[in-house]
Design an enzyme around this catalytic site. Structure first.
Site, PDB file in Angstrom:
ATOM      1  N   ARG A 204      -5.258  -7.593 -11.239  1.00  0.00           N
ATOM      2  CA  ARG A 204      -5.838  -8.722 -11.746  1.00  0.00           C
ATOM      3  C   ARG A 204      -7.264  -8.548 -12.209  1.00  0.00           C
ATOM      4  NH1 ARG A 204      -9.736  -8.522  -7.856  1.00  0.00           N
ATOM      5  NH2 ARG A 204      -9.118  -7.988  -5.619  1.00  0.00           N
TER       6      ARG A 204
ATOM      7  N   GLU B  35      -3.587   7.656   7.594  1.00  0.00           N
ATOM      8  CA  GLU B  35      -4.094   8.315   6.626  1.00  0.00           C
ATOM      9  C   GLU B  35      -5.244   9.063   6.929  1.00  0.00           C
ATOM     10  OE1 GLU B  35      -4.098   5.438   2.365  1.00  0.00           O
ATOM     11  OE2 GLU B  35      -6.166   5.690   3.480  1.00  0.00           O
TER      12      GLU B  35
ATOM     13  N   LYS C  27       0.697  -1.135  -0.041  1.00  0.00           N
ATOM     14  CA  LYS C  27       0.137  -0.060  -0.119  1.00  0.00           C
ATOM     15  C   LYS C  27       0.793   1.188  -0.068  1.00  0.00           C
ATOM     16  CE  LYS C  27      -4.244  -1.925   1.494  1.00  0.00           C
ATOM     17  NZ  LYS C  27      -5.464  -1.782   2.133  1.00  0.00           N
TER      18      LYS C  27
ATOM     19  N   HIS D  67     -17.022  -4.182   3.892  1.00  0.00           N
ATOM     20  CA  HIS D  67     -15.748  -4.014   3.061  1.00  0.00           C
ATOM     21  C   HIS D  67     -16.247  -5.061   1.875  1.00  0.00           C
ATOM     22  CE1 HIS D  67     -14.056  -1.240   6.059  1.00  0.00           C
ATOM     23  NE2 HIS D  67     -14.048  -2.204   6.998  1.00  0.00           N
TER      24      HIS D  67
END
Lengths: 180, 506
Positions: free
Chosen positions: B295, B202, B115, B237
């Site tokens: 992907r 973040e 990330k 999520h």
């Protein structure tokens, strides 16, 4: 033949009479003619009100698509009607589909059996024989399809028997733990 | 390329085999023990066992899959999604064996899979990222030092694991008092799940939409983005419904987002199909790079429906070395609207509990604008070992209203007997005023589900109950075909399923 069908806590008395290929059904006194035809496990059910003697004119035939499914270990059916899933318990003439015991009930008495609600793998057994458990306390963790599900005791008691073994797979309805 | 091995199962294996067949390419399936008779096995031209049922013994075994690929002479390997699709070692093993991996290079997978490294790539090309710490904060960085960094970012904020995914190693921090607890939790979760306790901070974007951009990159430096997908409807999520285009993305914003996405992919030399995920702020203008999926995605069919492009065929053509010959301008002009519902073997009325088992009857909807990408069928067993998604139902319409109406119609035609599925939930979802108005964000669904406290999604009315009572009673007496010549399976719906289950045990 008379059947008692319990749906969402309400009982309906259904009388069924065969007339050759067709049936007459009566629900709480309302009489209807019924025919059933099935393809690949899915029913076509056509119902029409039975006209009064001497009356003439068009009789509306209502068409339904039905599928019938056994819900699980407790023996109820799930009837698919118009895309809605209706749980139903049938008892009466044959009595064969009566609810098989109420072991898991929260209000019941006697030993409660904690059953596997689905096929899966026993990940963790949280209790041992002799343990005191509180109502809603987790007793076994079963994993299926990447998700862990904690199964809880319905009411307080003492663990009498532990049948679940960590790491083994179980079928739906398998008895995992018995609490008294 | 004459032969492709599909290192996956279920609907995505079936989807890839179909593309192979469309192109005259032979397909090779691999299977675990319980998948011996699965749809993808029967559809493929060749099929080989690779081990036991747990994914770690079969679909995640790079060594076994490579053995099959070499022995059968496969020239390409398609990883699907999930399993080994974002595993750089698998991509490297293919390269070492001289077999084309239908995805990016191991270097690109590794870089974009981190990330923090992916954030750095985005910043370098000037794509907006969520304000946060630069680089990873390893275990040696003290909580006091992190608290100082947190102060400069501002609260509320997110503590995220560098190697995180699927909601793991992620914590929301509302105030400084919660920070050290969140750091500890994220570090230990990430350490246990990913073997890497590094984290970063973040800023938390409150009411955000999840908007993502599909793209294709060839081996000649061309990267082409497609119209955005709206994936804000999520439960814990996990995406449950996706659509394209987003009702909240203007043509001007589309240009900015797709340009940013293409710049990120181009700067790392991306090849194959990939997706850049963004958060769109509630102002409807500011967006931030979230991560890249290296992907093919589950929801790729909706992009195919509005672009007319077969993404899997292009993955194969790109691996062959062909140039992208698609018209870039046309890819950014959606033709109509498409919606996808993920049909999951879960009981929505029992807290979305998994519902694997025997499918005694299955009728898949079809008709105008409807596509079902499935991997199972009537009589099959949905195993306990894998992802519970059994199919993806996709509706296309000239506009959002028509696509929604067609999806409602298709869901009402969908009949799955023997296991529970998410269909009642989807029917309820499409009836919500917020869905109709396209007014939702990524936390909308979880909040709404909590408020409902487990109320049934499609409760039966009195009339439905009466019909059900009649059918239940009739099911005990229907013994012979009611219509001559039609084979009755009415009693079979119960008796044969029990007999089958017992037959299987013995």
């Amino acid at each position: 033949m008379i059947y008692d069908v319990e749906i969402n806590g309400r009982n309906r008395r259904v009388a069924v009479t065969r007339h050759g290929q067709a049936f007459e059904v009566s629900v709480d006194g309302r009489r209807q003619a019924a025919t059933v035809s099935t393809v690949n496990g899915i029913w076509s059910l056509i119902l029409a009100d039975v006209p009064d003697a001497g009356s003439a004119g068009h009789v509306r035939q209502r068409s339904y698509e039905i599928a019938i499914d056994e819900a699980g270990p407790s023996g109820e059916l799930v009837v698919h009607v118009n895309g809605r899933l209706v749980p139903a318990t049938v008892s009466g003439a044959r009595g064969s589909w009566a609810r098989r015991g109420q072991d898991g009930g929260a209000a019941g008495k006697g030993p409660q059996k904690i059953l596997a609600p689905m096929p899966g793998k026993v990940v963790k057994v949280l209790v041992k024989v002799g343990d005191e458990v509180a109502a809603k306390q987790g007793v076994v963790v079963v994993e299926a399809m990447k998700m862990e599900n904690e199964l809880k005791a319905a009411r307080a008691g003492t663990v009498k028997e532990v049948k679940a073994v960590e790491g083994t797979t179980v079928e739906a309805g398998a008895v995992l733990v018995i609490v008294e | 390329m004459k032969k492709i091995l599909i290192a996956n199962r279920g609907e995505i294996a079936v989807r890839v085999i179909r593309a192979c067949r469309d192109m005259g390419i032979a397909s090779v399936a691999v299977y675990s023990e319980c998948d011996r008779a699965a749809r993808h096995v029967r559809m493929a031209d060749e099929a080989y066992p690779i081990g036991g049922n747990p994914p770690g013994e079969s679909y995640l075994r790079i060594d076994k899959i490579m053995d099959v690929a070499r022995a059968c002479g496969a020239e390409g390997i398609h990883p699907g999604y999930g399993f080994l699709s974002e595993n750089e070692d698998f991509s490297a093993a293919c390269r070492d064996a001289g077999i084309k991996f239908l995805g990016p290079s191991p270097e690109v997978i590794e870089r974009m899979g981190s990330k923090t490294a992916a954030r750095e790539v985005a910043m370098k090309v000037g794509a907006p990222v969520v304000p946060g710490t630069e680089g990873a904060l390893g275990a040696e960085v003290s909580d006091e030092a992190i608290a100082k960094l947190a102060e400069s970012i501002g609260y509320p904020l997110m503590v995220k694991a560098v190697a995180g995914g699927g909601g793991k190693g992620m914590r929301v921090v509302m105030s400084p008092a919660e920070l050290s607890g969140a750091i500890r939790a994220a570090r230990s979760e990430a350490g246990a799940s990913f073997g890497d306790s590094a984290i970063f901070l973040e800023r938390r974007i409150g009411k955000a939409r999840h908007i993502e951009v599909q793209l294709l990159g060839d081996q000649h430096g061309t990267v082409l983005p497609f119209v955005e997908r709206e994936c804000s409807l999520q439960r814990r999520h996990q995406k449950v419904i996706e659509e394209t285009p987003s009702a909240k993305v203007s043509p001007e914003l589309r240009v900015r987002m797709t340009t940013a996405a293409a710049n990120i992919a181009r700067s790392v030399g991306y090849t194959g199909a990939g997706t850049i995920e963004f958060l769109l702020d509630e102002d409807g203008e500011s967006f931030y790079f979230l991560e890249m999926n290296t992907r093919l995605q589950v929801e790729h069919p909706i992009t195919e429906m509005v672009s007319g492009v077969d993404l899997v065929q292009w993955q194969i053509r790109i691996a062959r070395g062909e140039k992208l010959t698609l018209d870039p301008a046309r890819l950014l002009q959606p033709n109509g609207h498409a919606i996808e519902c993920r049909i999951i073997a879960e009981d929505p009325d029992a807290g979305f509990m998994p519902s694997p088992g025997h499918i005694s009857a299955l009728r898949i909807p079809t008709g105008p604008g409807i596509r079902d990408d499935g991997g199972t069928e009537s009589g099959a067993i949905v195993p306990i070992y894998y992802d519970p998604m059994i199919s993806k139902l996709i509706a296309w319409g000239e506009n959002r209203e028509q696509a929604t109406a067609r999806m409602r119609r298709a869901l009402s035609e969908y009949e799955v007997v023997g296991i529970k599925t998410s269909i009642p939930f989807h029917r309820w979802m499409l009836a919500q005023p917020e869905f109709v108005a396209a007014e939702f964000d990524t936390i909308y669904l979880d909040r709404l589900l909590k408020e409902r406290q487990g109320a049934p999604f499609m409760p039966a009315g009195d009339a439905d109950e009466e019909i059900a009572a009649i059918a239940a009673a009739l099911s005990t007496v229907v013994r012979k075909p009611a219509v001559p010549g039609v084979q009755s399976q009415a009693r079979g719906s119960r008796w044969t399923s029990v007999a089958r289950a017992e037959g299987m045990r013995s």
